[in-house]
Design a protein around this motif. Structure first.
Motif, PDB file in Angstrom:
ATOM      1  N   UNK A   1       1.585   9.102  46.245  1.00 18.92           N
ATOM      2  CA  UNK A   1       0.468   8.785  46.943  1.00 18.92           C
ATOM      3  C   UNK A   1      -0.862   8.883  46.210  1.00 18.92           C
TER       4      UNK A   1
ATOM      5  N   UNK B   1      -5.127   7.984  51.256  1.00 15.62           N
ATOM      6  CA  UNK B   1      -4.247   7.587  50.158  1.00 15.62           C
ATOM      7  C   UNK B   1      -3.671   6.176  50.444  1.00 15.62           C
TER       8      UNK B   1
ATOM      9  N   UNK C   1      -4.467   9.387  46.035  1.00 19.64           N
ATOM     10  CA  UNK C   1      -5.708   9.664  47.043  1.00 19.64           C
ATOM     11  C   UNK C   1      -7.180   9.420  46.499  1.00 19.64           C
TER      12      UNK C   1
ATOM     13  N   UNK D   1      -3.417  17.509  52.824  1.00 18.54           N
ATOM     14  CA  UNK D   1      -3.143  17.237  53.834  1.00 18.54           C
ATOM     15  C   UNK D   1      -4.057  17.459  55.086  1.00 18.54           C
ATOM     16  N   UNK D   2      -4.734  18.507  54.955  1.00 20.66           N
ATOM     17  CA  UNK D   2      -5.795  18.938  55.922  1.00 20.66           C
ATOM     18  C   UNK D   2      -7.048  18.087  55.585  1.00 20.66           C
TER      19      UNK D   2
ATOM     20  N   UNK E   1      -0.948  20.509  48.108  1.00 25.68           N
ATOM     21  CA  UNK E   1      -0.450  19.650  49.255  1.00 25.68           C
ATOM     22  C   UNK E   1      -0.811  19.935  50.579  1.00 25.68           C
ATOM     23  N   UNK E   2      -0.758  21.158  50.925  1.00 28.97           N
ATOM     24  CA  UNK E   2      -1.248  21.568  52.149  1.00 28.97           C
ATOM     25  C   UNK E   2      -2.998  21.174  52.400  1.00 28.97           C
ATOM     26  N   UNK E   3      -3.574  21.352  51.264  1.00 27.35           N
ATOM     27  CA  UNK E   3      -5.115  21.214  51.261  1.00 27.35           C
ATOM     28  C   UNK E   3      -5.302  19.773  51.284  1.00 27.35           C
TER      29      UNK E   3
ATOM     30  N   UNK F   1      -7.043  14.897  54.275  1.00 23.41           N
ATOM     31  CA  UNK F   1      -6.551  13.795  55.073  1.00 23.41           C
ATOM     32  C   UNK F   1      -6.800  13.686  56.482  1.00 23.41           C
ATOM     33  N   UNK F   2      -6.440  14.649  57.160  1.00 26.63           N
ATOM     34  CA  UNK F   2      -6.492  14.831  58.719  1.00 26.63           C
ATOM     35  C   UNK F   2      -7.888  14.639  59.070  1.00 26.63           C
TER      36      UNK F   2
END
Lengths: 351, 116
Positions: free
Chosen positions: B77, B65, B79, B55-56, B51-53, B58-59
């Motif tokens: 979601x 997603x 991706x 999210x990054x 999840x953290x990976x 995505x940023x």
């Protein structure tokens, strides 16, 4: 009766029981902390919450999620780690610069031998549990059994740590996902004991078990003997001869205790090993559950030794006379009052 | 191959992003799909890491997603790679081959011989 808590996980409502809520909030608290530097903190938390909810609910739409459901979900998801720009080195730990959690005093039955008091004390003071146990046993003898009362009072007065989060609190460490995972996975795996036990014939098991009990009894007798010697030394009625007689009582205590520990540890180890291969009843560490008879024997010996000490304390003291400035111990005399020791001889021995 | 040798942990960590972008190369996936794809590969990981990976990524606009309703639970979601993500994957792929070729030229032939 369990209290229930309504929570919102990833934007949807769920009902948890109180236990489950404690575990979940600890995990999310820790996750939040791990992600404090991440610009995506809020989004990741939402994702994690949804994932936990999905996993905990499973296929069946359960009305109330239990601690087990939550723990399983957390175990599957694993610890959440913030991504660092640099690649983590082996020495990087997530809790490196984290302030230690405050500790609470609990008894920890699941980590203890009897009621978990020693485990609780060890956790609270950050001491080794074996050391605490040895100290407690020593204290029982030193206080003529009064310490047993202290033990019981602690056992009754202190709350027992039952959930993963309470156990973590007792140790003053945050509930790590890893810990919950370990707990979930521990279960009752088929250990060596079970497999070996199956291979051994019933006769073999019985013989092994009897041997184990005999070894246990020997260890018990040794403990009683050690306690008696310690008591004798404390009263000055030393029975130590030869090289040992020259030492002061402090050194004698230390030596006898060291000898005792050196003898009793292998004996107890051997007993437990024998038990291990002969027993299919194991505790959570895979060690056998000791037969009640061995515990009973140890208890009887302890009570007898304490009773003996109390009953014969006066007669033992009579063996130790002090006059003319000397302490008479058997055939040994040690000067304890330099003013009275007329001839200035520090130590003399009569045949 | 000792795919799980601890000595290669750092190497795997460094390549995880590459692996995840690769799983998204074909079609859009949601986290459980990605997890399944990674199972039994050296890049097997937990959602806690994923999840953290994601999210990054995505940023950084490498992935994006879509929310898709699910029959069994909350919406998921899904991706997929963005154009930037596809470009990055191609770059990584190229760089990976470049690295591999270089390692081979540096003496990889010896290593090959010894495994025969």
């Amino acid at each position: 009766m369990q209290k229930i808590v309504h929570v919102n996980l990833g934007g949807r409502p769920y009902v948890l029981n109180d236990d489950a809520y404690t575990v979940l909030s600890k995990y999310l608290e820790q996750t939040t902390r791990a992600l404090v530097t991440s610009p995506d903190q809020a989004e990741i938390l939402q994702d994690i919450e949804s994932a936990i909810a999905t996993k905990a609910t499973g296929e069946s739409a359960k009305a109330v999620l239990s601690r087990r459901d939550i723990e399983k979900a957390i175990a599957a998801i694993g610890p959440v780690e913030a991504e660092s720009d640099k690649i983590a080195t082996a020495h990087d730990t997530a809790d490196g610069d984290r302030a230690p959690e405050p500790r609470r005093f609990f008894t920890i039955p699941s980590e203890g031998k009897l009621l978990g008091v020693c485990a609780g004390v060890a956790a609270y003071l950050g001491m080794d549990i074996t050391l605490v146990r040895v100290l407690f046993v020593l204290l029982i003898f030193v206080t003529q059994g009064m310490w047993i009362l202290v033990y019981l009072v602690l056992a009754i007065a202190a709350p027992a740590a039952k959930t993963a989060s309470e156990i973590a609190e007792a140790h003053g460490r945050p509930v790590t996902a890893q810990e919950i995972i370990d707990r979930v996975q521990r279960g009752v795996p088929e250990g060596t004991a079970v497999r070996t036990g199956r291979v051994l014939t019933q006769i073999g098991r019985v013989v092994t078990r009897i041997t184990a009990i005999v070894v246990g009894l020997a260890a018990g007798l040794l403990s009683a003997f050690w306690a008696w010697v310690i008591w004798a030394i404390l009263l000055g009625q030393t029975t130590l001869k030869g090289a040992l007689a020259g030492f002061g009582s402090g050194k004698q205590l230390a030596l006898v205790t060291a000898l005792y520990i050196a003898c009793v540890i292998p004996l107890v180890g051997l007993m437990r090993l024998l038990q291990k291969v002969s027993s299919s009843v194991t505790d959570k560490r895979g060690w056998p559950v000791l037969p009640a008879g061995v515990w009973a024997f140890w208890a009887v010996i302890t009570v007898m030794v304490i009773g003996f000490m109390v009953a014969f304390a006066d007669s033992l003291r009579q063996y130790v006379r002090t006059n003319d400035g000397y302490l008479h111990v058997g055939t040994h005399q040690i000067c304890i009052d330099a003013n009275q020791c007329s001839d200035g001889i520090v130590e003399k021995q009569y045949q | 191959m000792h795919a799980n040798d601890n000595q290669f942990t750092q190497l795997r960590k460094g390549l995880l992003e590459f692996a995840i972008l690769s799983t998204l190369a074909g079609a859009r996936q949601y986290v459980a799909d990605i997890m399944n794809r990674l199972t039994d590969t050296p890049f097997e990981t937990s959602e806690g890491t994923l999840y953290p990976l994601l999210s990054r990524l995505k940023r950084e606009e490498l992935v994006t997603y879509d929310w898709v309703e699910s029959d069994v639970g909350p919406p998921r979601k899904y991706y997929r790679l963005t154009q930037i993500g596809e470009a990055r994957l191609a770059q990584m792929d190229e760089y990976w081959h470049y690295l591999y070729t270089n390692i081979e030229q540096l003496g990889g032939n010896d290593a090959k011989d010894s495994t025969r």
